[in-house]
Scaffold this motif. Structure first.
Motif, PDB file in Angstrom:
ATOM      1  N   SER A 293      42.874  50.077  47.834  1.00 39.27           N
ATOM      2  CA  SER A 293      42.486  50.589  46.522  1.00 39.27           C
ATOM      3  C   SER A 293      43.673  50.413  45.587  1.00 39.27           C
ATOM      4  CB  SER A 293      42.108  52.064  46.638  1.00 39.27           C
ATOM      5  OG  SER A 293      41.772  52.578  45.373  1.00 39.27           O
ATOM      6  N   VAL A 294      43.412  49.859  44.404  1.00 39.70           N
ATOM      7  CA  VAL A 294      44.472  49.592  43.432  1.00 39.70           C
ATOM      8  C   VAL A 294      44.024  50.082  42.061  1.00 39.70           C
ATOM      9  CG1 VAL A 294      45.836  47.783  42.314  1.00 39.70           C
ATOM     10  CG2 VAL A 294      45.170  47.528  44.698  1.00 39.70           C
ATOM     11  N   GLU A 295      44.903  50.768  41.367  1.00 41.47           N
ATOM     12  CA  GLU A 295      44.623  51.169  40.002  1.00 41.47           C
ATOM     13  C   GLU A 295      45.280  50.167  39.067  1.00 41.47           C
ATOM     14  OE1 GLU A 295      45.335  55.218  38.913  1.00 41.47           O
ATOM     15  OE2 GLU A 295      44.688  55.947  40.871  1.00 41.47           O
ATOM     16  N   LEU A 296      44.511  49.667  38.099  1.00 41.79           N
ATOM     17  CA  LEU A 296      45.016  48.708  37.128  1.00 41.79           C
ATOM     18  C   LEU A 296      45.002  49.321  35.734  1.00 41.79           C
ATOM     19  CD1 LEU A 296      42.952  45.557  38.187  1.00 41.79           C
ATOM     20  CD2 LEU A 296      45.283  46.126  38.858  1.00 41.79           C
ATOM     21  N   PRO A 297      45.987  48.980  34.926  1.00 40.75           N
ATOM     22  CA  PRO A 297      45.904  49.382  33.518  1.00 40.75           C
ATOM     23  C   PRO A 297      44.675  48.717  32.883  1.00 40.75           C
ATOM     24  CG  PRO A 297      48.113  48.601  34.070  1.00 40.75           C
ATOM     25  CD  PRO A 297      47.229  48.283  35.231  1.00 40.75           C
ATOM     26  N   ALA A 298      44.087  49.398  31.906  1.00 37.17           N
ATOM     27  CA  ALA A 298      42.860  48.890  31.279  1.00 37.17           C
ATOM     28  C   ALA A 298      43.048  47.482  30.709  1.00 37.17           C
ATOM     29  CB  ALA A 298      42.392  49.852  30.190  1.00 37.17           C
ATOM     30  N   ALA A 299      44.179  47.224  30.083  1.00 43.93           N
ATOM     31  CA  ALA A 299      44.413  45.900  29.485  1.00 43.93           C
ATOM     32  C   ALA A 299      44.447  44.821  30.563  1.00 43.93           C
ATOM     33  CB  ALA A 299      45.717  45.899  28.689  1.00 43.93           C
ATOM     34  N   LEU A 300      45.059  45.120  31.697  1.00 44.31           N
ATOM     35  CA  LEU A 300      45.115  44.154  32.794  1.00 44.31           C
ATOM     36  C   LEU A 300      43.716  43.915  33.363  1.00 44.31           C
ATOM     37  CD1 LEU A 300      46.692  42.342  34.711  1.00 44.31           C
ATOM     38  CD2 LEU A 300      47.186  44.351  36.104  1.00 44.31           C
ATOM     39  N   HIS A 301      42.929  44.965  33.460  1.00 39.20           N
ATOM     40  CA  HIS A 301      41.555  44.824  33.952  1.00 39.20           C
ATOM     41  C   HIS A 301      40.735  43.937  33.020  1.00 39.20           C
ATOM     42  CE1 HIS A 301      37.350  46.188  34.785  1.00 39.20           C
ATOM     43  NE2 HIS A 301      37.773  45.863  35.988  1.00 39.20           N
ATOM     44  N   ARG A 302      40.898  44.129  31.719  1.00 38.98           N
ATOM     45  CA  ARG A 302      40.188  43.275  30.751  1.00 38.98           C
ATOM     46  C   ARG A 302      40.606  41.814  30.910  1.00 38.98           C
ATOM     47  NH1 ARG A 302      41.095  47.891  27.554  1.00 38.98           N
ATOM     48  NH2 ARG A 302      42.985  47.005  26.657  1.00 38.98           N
ATOM     49  N   ASP A 303      41.899  41.591  31.113  1.00 36.12           N
ATOM     50  CA  ASP A 303      42.382  40.216  31.308  1.00 36.12           C
ATOM     51  C   ASP A 303      41.846  39.627  32.612  1.00 36.12           C
ATOM     52  OD1 ASP A 303      43.750  40.141  28.923  1.00 36.12           O
ATOM     53  OD2 ASP A 303      45.717  40.526  29.810  1.00 36.12           O
ATOM     54  N   LEU A 304      41.739  40.438  33.645  1.00 32.77           N
ATOM     55  CA  LEU A 304      41.194  39.976  34.924  1.00 32.77           C
ATOM     56  C   LEU A 304      39.729  39.562  34.755  1.00 32.77           C
ATOM     57  CD1 LEU A 304      41.822  39.616  37.946  1.00 32.77           C
ATOM     58  CD2 LEU A 304      41.039  41.963  38.277  1.00 32.77           C
ATOM     59  N   ILE A 305      38.971  40.335  34.002  1.00 36.11           N
ATOM     60  CA  ILE A 305      37.573  39.990  33.725  1.00 36.11           C
ATOM     61  C   ILE A 305      37.498  38.688  32.941  1.00 36.11           C
ATOM     62  CG2 ILE A 305      35.518  40.705  32.430  1.00 36.11           C
ATOM     63  CD1 ILE A 305      36.271  43.623  33.218  1.00 36.11           C
ATOM     64  N   ALA A 306      38.357  38.551  31.924  1.00 38.87           N
ATOM     65  CA  ALA A 306      38.370  37.322  31.128  1.00 38.87           C
ATOM     66  C   ALA A 306      38.749  36.116  31.986  1.00 38.87           C
ATOM     67  CB  ALA A 306      39.347  37.466  29.958  1.00 38.87           C
ATOM     68  N   TYR A 307      39.734  36.292  32.882  1.00 35.37           N
ATOM     69  CA  TYR A 307      40.152  35.207  33.769  1.00 35.37           C
ATOM     70  C   TYR A 307      38.986  34.779  34.652  1.00 35.37           C
ATOM     71  CZ  TYR A 307      43.486  32.451  36.517  1.00 35.37           C
ATOM     72  OH  TYR A 307      44.162  31.426  37.115  1.00 35.37           O
ATOM     73  N   ALA A 308      38.268  35.762  35.193  1.00 39.38           N
ATOM     74  CA  ALA A 308      37.122  35.456  36.054  1.00 39.38           C
ATOM     75  C   ALA A 308      36.055  34.680  35.290  1.00 39.38           C
ATOM     76  CB  ALA A 308      36.538  36.739  36.628  1.00 39.38           C
ATOM     77  N   GLU A 309      35.824  35.055  34.043  1.00 39.23           N
ATOM     78  CA  GLU A 309      34.834  34.344  33.226  1.00 39.23           C
ATOM     79  C   GLU A 309      35.262  32.899  32.974  1.00 39.23           C
ATOM     80  OE1 GLU A 309      34.471  36.828  29.782  1.00 39.23           O
ATOM     81  OE2 GLU A 309      33.259  38.319  30.841  1.00 39.23           O
ATOM     82  N   ILE A 310      36.533  32.705  32.642  1.00 41.97           N
ATOM     83  CA  ILE A 310      37.045  31.349  32.387  1.00 41.97           C
ATOM     84  C   ILE A 310      37.010  30.524  33.667  1.00 41.97           C
ATOM     85  CG2 ILE A 310      39.095  30.019  31.735  1.00 41.97           C
ATOM     86  CD1 ILE A 310      39.806  32.476  29.901  1.00 41.97           C
ATOM     87  N   LEU A 311      37.442  31.103  34.774  1.00 39.72           N
ATOM     88  CA  LEU A 311      37.415  30.397  36.063  1.00 39.72           C
ATOM     89  C   LEU A 311      35.980  30.017  36.419  1.00 39.72           C
ATOM     90  CD1 LEU A 311      39.033  29.416  38.536  1.00 39.72           C
ATOM     91  CD2 LEU A 311      38.640  31.665  39.555  1.00 39.72           C
ATOM     92  N   GLY A 312      35.052  30.913  36.171  1.00 38.77           N
ATOM     93  CA  GLY A 312      33.648  30.632  36.440  1.00 38.77           C
ATOM     94  C   GLY A 312      33.123  29.471  35.617  1.00 38.77           C
ATOM     95  N   ARG A 313      33.508  29.432  34.352  1.00 33.97           N
ATOM     96  CA  ARG A 313      33.084  28.304  33.492  1.00 33.97           C
ATOM     97  C   ARG A 313      33.702  26.997  33.969  1.00 33.97           C
ATOM     98  NH1 ARG A 313      33.764  31.995  29.107  1.00 33.97           N
ATOM     99  NH2 ARG A 313      35.796  31.116  28.636  1.00 33.97           N
ATOM    100  N   GLU A 314      34.972  27.033  34.340  1.00 35.23           N
ATOM    101  CA  GLU A 314      35.656  25.805  34.764  1.00 35.23           C
ATOM    102  C   GLU A 314      35.188  25.307  36.126  1.00 35.23           C
ATOM    103  OE1 GLU A 314      39.907  25.996  34.558  1.00 35.23           O
ATOM    104  OE2 GLU A 314      39.899  26.072  32.379  1.00 35.23           O
ATOM    105  N   SER A 315      34.883  26.234  37.031  1.00 35.85           N
ATOM    106  CA  SER A 315      34.508  25.827  38.384  1.00 35.85           C
ATOM    107  C   SER A 315      33.006  25.688  38.564  1.00 35.85           C
ATOM    108  CB  SER A 315      35.041  26.843  39.402  1.00 35.85           C
ATOM    109  OG  SER A 315      34.356  28.079  39.279  1.00 35.85           O
ATOM    110  N   GLY A 316      32.234  26.246  37.639  1.00 34.41           N
ATOM    111  CA  GLY A 316      30.788  26.178  37.744  1.00 34.41           C
ATOM    112  C   GLY A 316      30.202  27.184  38.719  1.00 34.41           C
ATOM    113  N   GLN A 317      31.040  28.095  39.226  1.00 38.51           N
ATOM    114  CA  GLN A 317      30.540  29.133  40.117  1.00 38.51           C
ATOM    115  C   GLN A 317      31.034  30.485  39.618  1.00 38.51           C
ATOM    116  OE1 GLN A 317      32.489  27.732  43.741  1.00 38.51           O
ATOM    117  NE2 GLN A 317      33.705  29.593  43.784  1.00 38.51           N
ATOM    118  N   ALA A 318      30.191  31.500  39.746  1.00 37.90           N
ATOM    119  CA  ALA A 318      30.555  32.835  39.280  1.00 37.90           C
ATOM    120  C   ALA A 318      31.739  33.355  40.087  1.00 37.90           C
ATOM    121  CB  ALA A 318      29.373  33.780  39.418  1.00 37.90           C
ATOM    122  N   ALA A 319      32.668  33.987  39.407  1.00 32.23           N
ATOM    123  CA  ALA A 319      33.843  34.549  40.064  1.00 32.23           C
ATOM    124  C   ALA A 319      33.860  36.048  39.806  1.00 32.23           C
ATOM    125  CB  ALA A 319      35.114  33.899  39.537  1.00 32.23           C
TER     126      ALA A 319
END
Length: 76
Positions: free
Chosen positions: A18-44
């Motif tokens: 279990s890890v607690e993340l600052p809200a800003a880091l969590h938002r960036d993690l979500i954005a990274y997953a969205e970008i990775l998903g677009r680039e790789s063609g698979q949901a992340a």
């Protein structure tokens, strides 16, 4: 757009933590997953990115690798 450092995700047996993340880091993690998903063609799933990101960080941290080698040489 530049190439992301994170490549395809491995399917491996996880160990749950279990890890607690600052809200800003969590938002960036979500954005990274969205970008990775677009680039790789698979949901992340954002939570699935944490382990590969940490592994990538540790694999490229020269100070850590040097200390790890020194520790393993000293324990032999």
């Amino acid at each position: 757009m530049g190439k992301l450092k994170l490549g395809p995700l491995e399917d491996d047996k996880p160990v749950k933590i279990s890890v607690e993340l600052p809200a800003a880091l969590h938002r960036d993690l979500i954005a990274y997953a969205e970008i990775l998903g677009r680039e790789s063609g698979q949901a992340a799933e954002p939570s699935k990115l944490v382990a590969p990101m940490i592994a990538r960080f540790m694999a490229t941290d020269r100070g850590f690798l040097k200390a790890k080698r020194a520790a393993s040489n000293g324990s032999s």
